[in-house]
Structures are given as C-alpha cells and as structure tokens.
Design an enzyme around this catalytic site. Sequence first.
Site, PDB file in Angstrom:
ATOM      1  N   ASP A 175      -7.096  -7.704  -5.262  1.00 10.27           N
ATOM      2  CA  ASP A 175      -7.621  -8.801  -4.446  1.00 10.27           C
ATOM      3  C   ASP A 175      -7.575 -10.122  -5.193  1.00 10.27           C
ATOM      4  O   ASP A 175      -7.296 -11.169  -4.597  1.00 10.27           O
ATOM      5  CB  ASP A 175      -9.056  -8.504  -4.000  1.00 10.27           C
ATOM      6  CG  ASP A 175      -9.093  -7.681  -2.715  1.00 10.27           C
ATOM      7  OD1 ASP A 175      -8.090  -7.699  -1.975  1.00 10.27           O
ATOM      8  OD2 ASP A 175     -10.117  -7.025  -2.451  1.00 10.27           O
ATOM      9  N   HIS A 195       0.836  -1.203   0.000  1.00 12.23           N
ATOM     10  CA  HIS A 195       0.000   0.000   0.000  1.00 12.23           C
ATOM     11  C   HIS A 195       0.871   1.253   0.000  1.00 12.23           C
ATOM     12  O   HIS A 195       0.528   2.246  -0.631  1.00 12.23           O
ATOM     13  CB  HIS A 195      -0.913   0.000   1.230  1.00 12.23           C
ATOM     14  CG  HIS A 195      -2.136  -0.848   1.062  1.00 12.23           C
ATOM     15  ND1 HIS A 195      -3.151  -0.523   0.193  1.00 12.23           N
ATOM     16  CD2 HIS A 195      -2.497  -2.010   1.646  1.00 12.23           C
ATOM     17  CE1 HIS A 195      -4.096  -1.452   0.262  1.00 12.23           C
ATOM     18  NE2 HIS A 195      -3.718  -2.361   1.128  1.00 12.23           N
ATOM     19  N   CYS A 199      -9.734  -2.754 -13.085  1.00 12.52           N
ATOM     20  CA  CYS A 199      -9.688  -1.536 -12.260  1.00 12.52           C
ATOM     21  C   CYS A 199      -8.653  -1.619 -11.138  1.00 12.52           C
ATOM     22  O   CYS A 199      -8.577  -0.722 -10.307  1.00 12.52           O
ATOM     23  CB  CYS A 199     -11.062  -1.236 -11.665  1.00 12.52           C
ATOM     24  SG  CYS A 199     -11.697  -2.516 -10.579  1.00 12.52           S
ATOM     25  N   GLU A 239     -13.143 -10.342  -8.282  1.00  8.26           N
ATOM     26  CA  GLU A 239     -11.945 -10.312  -7.444  1.00  8.26           C
ATOM     27  C   GLU A 239     -11.820 -11.575  -6.609  1.00  8.26           C
ATOM     28  O   GLU A 239     -10.821 -11.769  -5.914  1.00  8.26           O
ATOM     29  CB  GLU A 239     -11.957  -9.069  -6.542  1.00  8.26           C
ATOM     30  CG  GLU A 239     -13.264  -8.872  -5.808  1.00  8.26           C
ATOM     31  CD  GLU A 239     -13.432  -7.458  -5.272  1.00  8.26           C
ATOM     32  OE1 GLU A 239     -12.426  -6.803  -4.952  1.00  8.26           O
ATOM     33  OE2 GLU A 239     -14.593  -7.004  -5.176  1.00  8.26           O
TER      34      GLU A 239
END
Length: 570
Positions: A457, A190, A504, A433
């Site tokens: 994910d 992240h 995405c 996902e």
Amino acid sequence: MRRTFSGHGASRGNALGRARIRLPHALEVSEEHIRADAVEAELERLHEAIAQVRGELRGLRERLHGALAHEVGEFLDLHALLLDDPELLQGLDELIRKGRYSADYALRLHRDRLAGVFEGMDNAYFRSRIEDLDHVVGRLHAALHSHEAELQGVAGEILVTDNVAPSELAQLQSQGVLAVITAGGSMLSHSAILARSLHLPLVVGAPEALQQINDGDVVAVDGAGGQVVVEPNAADLRAYRGRVREERRERKQLHRLRREPTRTLDGVDIRLYANAESREDVAESHALGAAGIGLYRTEFLFLQREGLPDEEEQFRAYRDAVLGMTGRMVTIRTLDLGADKSDRSGLTLPREPNPAMGCRGVRLSLAREEVFVSQLRAILRASGYGPLRILVPMVTERAEILAVAGLIKRIARDLRSGGHEIAEHVPLGAMIEVPAAAIALSSFIGAVDFISVGTNDLTQYLLAADRNNEALGELYHPLHPAMMRLLRNVIRTAKARRKPVAVCGEMAGDPAFTPLLLALGLEEFSLHPGTLLEVRRAIRALDLGRLRAQAPALLRARDRAGIEKWLASA
C-alpha cells in the site's frame, strides 16, 4: 515449427506441456428479442443463473484455507458483492421487461453500459474494476447455459490467455495445470503474487503468445526468465531438463536451511517472521524456523459471513496462534477491512467513492468501537498464553494510536477486574502504509513499541498508482527513488528511538530485494512462509557491512534503472 516469445517472468519455475488457448472474454451474442408471454420465464432463468453463480463463489470461498483464503478470498468477495449490486440486477431486469431482450443479450448490453461508465470515470480504481465485472458476467453467461463457470484445466496443460484472475489460479493448479502465460498482466499484480505463493510458473505481458500459439502446441515455459518456446527442439529440451535439475537441487538445498540461523556472512543475525492467518500457516511457519509471526491477519474471521464473530470465537483463534508458536512472538493485526476487502455483515461501507482511501483499517475500527472492543478483548485474553503484540493498520496520525492505546488500557483493566489472566504489557505497533505516517513518524514514534512497514500500500499511495491497474504496471514498482528514501527515513527514525521495525509487504518476501532492504538498515522481515527459506539463503550469502557501506550510492540513484544497477552489483 519452433518459435520463441518473451514476456515478464512473474513466478519462477519451469514447465513443459501442451498449450490450451483461452481467448479474451467477449460476449458474442446477437440481438435477440422474446415474446411478451416469455418475459417472466426469462427473468426466472436469469435469477436462477445469478443464484447458481452465488453458490459457485460461496463454494470456492469455503474450499480455501490459510493464505489462499486471504489472497483469493478478496476477489471472490468483490465478485459476490458485484452480484448483489442493485444497479446490475435492476438494469438486467429492466432490459428484459421493457426491451424484451433475451437474458444473454441483456447481459451483453448491460455489461457494455457499465464498462462504459467505469472507463469514463476519472478514477483508476473504478476503471480497473472492469476486469472484475467481466469475470462476473462470464460466470453468469456460463450459468445461463447450464455449465459451471469455473475455468476447467487439464493435467499437463499450459494455459495461454489474455489474463487470469486470482480466484482461478488455485483451481487451475489443483486441476494439474502446469503454468500460465498471459498477454497482459503485471509482475506485481495480485495474480502474480498468488502464483508465486503457489509456486505456479507464470509469464505475463506476452501478447504474441496468445496470437500465435495454437491449441495442442508443445510449449516450454521459463517462469523466471519470462521465456516461452513453442515446439522446442533438442537443444531447448536439454536446456529445460537442465533448469528442472537445478530447481530440484535448489529445493533440496533450501530444505536443509530449515534449522539454520538467519545470519549474514559477517555474523549479523536477522530476524525472519512469517505472515499467517490460520493454524496451517502457523504450523508451517514454526516448522520453517520463523522467529515468530510478524503479521497475523484477522480478516478471515469476518469475511464471507452474515454476522460478526463474537469475542469467544476470536479469542480461540488468537489463542491457538499463540500456542502454535510455542513461545515465539505473535503479532496480531487488528481488523483491516475496507478497500478491496469487504465483508457481508454490513460492517464496511458498501459503495464508497474511493474505497482504497476510505473508511478502512483503524479508521473503521474506531468508527465501530463496539466491534473493535470485542476484538481487543479477545486479543488481550490470548496474551495470557504467550508472547503477543498488537499491530494497528492504516495509521495516519498520532491521535489514532493514542485512541487505540486508551482503549487497550481501559479494556485491560476491565479484564483483570473480571478475573482474566493477561500479559502485564502487550506491545502496541503501527503499520506504516500511508505516506503521511511515514513522513511524520517522529511525531508519534514515542507512542508505539514497534512499527511494521506495509510496502504494497505504501508504494501505491506514494506513487498514486493502483497496483491492479495494468496500464500503470510500469509505474507501480517499489524501486523508485522516493520509496528508497522514505524507507531509509522510516528505518532510521525507528532505530534512533530503539523501536523494532519490520517490513511485511511483498518486498520482504522477494530475495531480489533482500540486499536493498539490508542496506537501508532493516533487520526484521515478515513474509509469506513459502518464501522464508529463499530469503534466509539470500541473507546468509550477503555481507551486511559491505551493503551498508554501499547504501549512499543506492540513495543517490535518480531512477529505477539506477536502483536496479545497484542491485545487480550488490
């Protein structure tokens, strides 16, 4: 004396500045006991520190806007929840009351106790939470000594540290820090994702840098190549200036692409949508020539508040997003709370054994139907103001889509009866996902109007590798043969039924992956506005027909090295 170090380039960019060293966090606190008559005062001191840190986290959260609110907010929310954990609070109180330890030493003892529990768990998610525990403990320790726990940076410095939290990056950049070098970390963490969004150079996986760079050393950082030069010589400085000139030239070229079509060399138009969650994101996406909003996150309305947003508040936010895109499609993703995104209203389960695979996304929405109905009413009302479609996250099976479709049909009927003007048809899509949804897509593709693939994910579920677990940094990577074949099959299944399909996740926003996604058949991308022009430039330089002809060779690759070799020649 000149020295060089190599790490992994996690966020492109160049920087030249003086080093600032932050050593790994450790509570070097000696054992200290207090008198019986000092216990209540020590408890009060601890509780005041906890209240101070809560206020710091709340203040940080309130200062965030747009995409940063989403990226950084998840971690601030998790840290706030840790501060409210009864096990943490009661354990500290007990050590002070019964052991008569100072608050500092109680903090160290309880941190080590909880870390030992986490480390012993046969669960990568909880083992990876030790870093979050340490950030909270570090803030508490600083607050006990009456100074703010936020990391303070100085303009012109380059931070060298063991690791950096996403919640620190935006603050560091605002203070003028030029770049960050970490001993650990992953290119797909992240923190790395956020650094790229902020355009802050970041080099990870450079342990020698922390060991051998000193405070005040002059350091040159190449965030693309992962190279660090200490006390650069004349040749190094010339090379640095050359890279900076190239960066500036590249930015000017990208700026010219704002109004250019996203079209391949052989004349095929590709659609670039933007991810957004605020008016600022929508305005930026519009200015960059995005085809629309491919993922509008709605969680920001629910996070860091005591109560739930009502229908009217949600309606205004969704309506403004639709109006802001002036006729271009806006894709609103329904609530995706759960996993590492928890609210303070009690909507999510506070202590799930495995949150990443728990009651999240559409599972949570269907379990809390009254909340879901309020959101769907707001979305459908916004559809009267322009093109809009609904994207459902964390879909696993056909029954979930049918349940959502049934709710939408019932709510639309009620809204029309109540005099609301809504679109005649609002397209419904599923976010792919969960591997089960990707594999069994043909069983429910007829029940949706479009699909969007969340590669972040999907990668971690497919590979059983938590992307925030540094020990699995080499394993968590989308360039895996299984991921290539799964993506190809999802895109092929959607196209066979004439259903639009977009990606995405992070893959869509990385121009290094653009040839691969085009070769697999993708024609719609949804990405962070900050990378839209880079991906547009990459697409305009590629021959789609040639890439599609090379797709069989890509799918024959037996490992990541083979896929990287294919990309190098694409």
